[in-house]
Design an enzyme around this catalytic site. Structure first.
Site: not given
Ligand SMILES: [Zn+2]
Lengths: 346, 129
Positions: A81, A113, A235
């Protein structure tokens, strides 16, 4: 045909800033922030590092670890990103820097992400269809949080690269399952330096909902349960979210321990759970089963079920381990940190 | 530097691609297309340098050129690659870590940029081995 990981590599910049240092500048209570986020320090890129240089270092580590002839790569996909160029693909520069040009396809991926795990899925598809021999999927970020914003405590830099193929596998990816919705939990408009987020809105309908649905979706599809896995990695926007989602799904603290890199690294966005997976592969033994679920705001989750083969022993020591990348950091104060993050312009 | 001039040098800036004379075994960086020793007898082929070497001498740059201001002060060194040739490159470490004879290895970094809308130049720098 079995598809999986032929080799892998990670990269983390040398610099760190302690959360106490950031809290002192903004007059926040450091201890409550550290215990709330379960993050002690985060990585900071050097002045000449960005998502491209990090992607190249991770990719070179993957190529060298597996002793891969880079001209075999039929695809390179870079997820980030924080691509340095709005137009001019990161993947082309990585391809040149590892000697993979010119006979391959390349593109940049974006999905907050989880752009790197989307790249893994794309490579799995091309390999599985017999369109390419091997492919390279990278997640790499130098994430930015606005000064004084809550994100500044965790936004970090790092990346990981995975070479996906169908022979000489160090780990087999049995299957993958994704869950995607239109959820405005976090965004950054074109041309704006820092992202915006929906505050409390980011947790429940964003992270927890998507990770839970993707993870249970994959286990339903495969007929597996949390206790079938030796390791799990989710994550890691902070240390709290993955702990909570693991508990909800029925994974134990022991299962997520090896891949939990965020307390000493911060949130590396596209690198986050891919670096966590690398930390697990650094230590896993033949037959170990690994469960991974990435999350990207916007929002979506990609879940993977992975089994380690005996080839892991052959390649593991031929590249830097995540633990080695995390040790011996150089700590910096807020002023040098601000210079490194380009928050002061000269 | 023009975009075209940088672009032509990408192979040797990114990957230390030089040349080697297979007749006498001498390595060249930057690449030479003719071996000065063997002349017409020389056979030149591409050679990818491993990127390991040692610092022959160095200086600390305090006043950086345009596009490099944020990086100052930095260490600029002459590095003798293990294969033989020497080149000038930046060594990334604290000034008090720098010493003549130190071992270094190559890394991929940003060399500079023209402006915030111009091209970004990437290439090889060195860190302590
Ligand atoms: Zn010669």
């Amino acid at each position: 045909m079995k598809v999986g990981i032929v080799s892998y590599g990670a990269y983390v910049p040398r610099y760190r800033i302690k959360l106490e240092e950031i809290a002192a500048v903004w007059g926040d209570d450091a201890q409550s922030i550290i215990s709330g986020l379960k993050v002690k320090e985060k990585s900071v890129p050097d002045l000449d590092e960005d998502a491209i240089t990090i992607a190249v270092e991770a990719a070179r580590n993957a190529v060298n670890r597996g002793n891969i002839d880079a001209s075999r790569l039929g695809a390179i996909y870079c997820g980030s990103e924080s691509h340095p160029y709005a137009v001019k693909p990161t993947s082309t520069i990585v391809a040149a820097a590892i000697g993979a040009v010119p006979n391959l396809t390349a593109a940049d991926f974006e999905f907050a992400c989880k752009a790197g795990t989307a790249a893994i899925q794309a490579c799995m598809g091309l390999v599985g269809a017999g369109m390419i021999d091997i492919g390279l999927a990278i997640g790499s970020d130098v994430s930015q949080g606005a000064p004084g914003d809550a994100l500044e405590y965790t936004a970090a830099a790092g990346g990981a690269a995975y070479i996906i193929g169908s022979s000489d596998l160090a780990a087999v990816i049995e299957d993958t399952f994704s869950f995607t919705t239109d959820t405005p939990d976090f965004w950054r408009r074109e041309g704006m330096p820092y992202p915006e987020h929906g505050g409390r809105f980011t947790g429940e309908p964003g992270y927890f909902k998507h990770v839970t649905f993707a993870a249970s979706g994959l286990m339903d599809k495969l007929g597996t349960k949390p206790s079938d896995y030796d390791h799990a990695v989710f994550h890691q926007p902070n240390g709290k979210f993955p702990q909570n989602v693991a508990r909800t799904l029925g994974f134990t603290p022991e299962q997520i321990k090896t891949g939990m890199v965020v307390p000493r690294l911060g949130n590396t966005y596209s690198g986050s759970c891919m670096i966590g997976l690398a930390a697990i592969l650094d230590q896993a033994v033949e037959g170990d089963r690994i469960f991974m679920t990435a999350f990207g705001s916007g929002a979506g989750s990609d879940a993977f079920s992975i089994t380690v083969t005996d080839r892991i022993e052959e390649i593991r020591d031929a590249g830097p381990k995540v633990e080695e990348l995390l040790e011996n950091p150089i700590y910096m104060d807020y002023a040098s940190y601000a210079k490194h993050k380009g928050k002061i312009k000269v | 530097m023009t975009v075209a001039r940088f672009w032509r040098k990408i192979p040797h800036r990114y990957n230390l691609i030089g040349t080697r004379c297979t007749t006498c075994g001498e390595h060249y960086f930057p690449p030479r297309q003719m071996c000065p020793t063997c002349r017409r007898e020389g056979k030149i082929e591409d050679h990818k340098f491993r990127g390991n070497g040692e610092v022959v001498t160095y200086t600390v740059i305090h006043t950086a050129a345009k596009g490099y201001e944020m990086q100052a002060p930095y260490n600029l060194a002459i590095i003798k690659l293990d294969e033989g040739p020497s080149l000038t490159g930046q060594v990334i470490c604290r000034q008090d870590e720098m010493e003549i004879g130190m071992r270094v290895r190559s890394v991929f970094r940003k060399l500079g940029e023209e402006s915030n809308k111009g091209m970004i130049y990437y290439g090889t720098k060195f860190i302590p081995e």
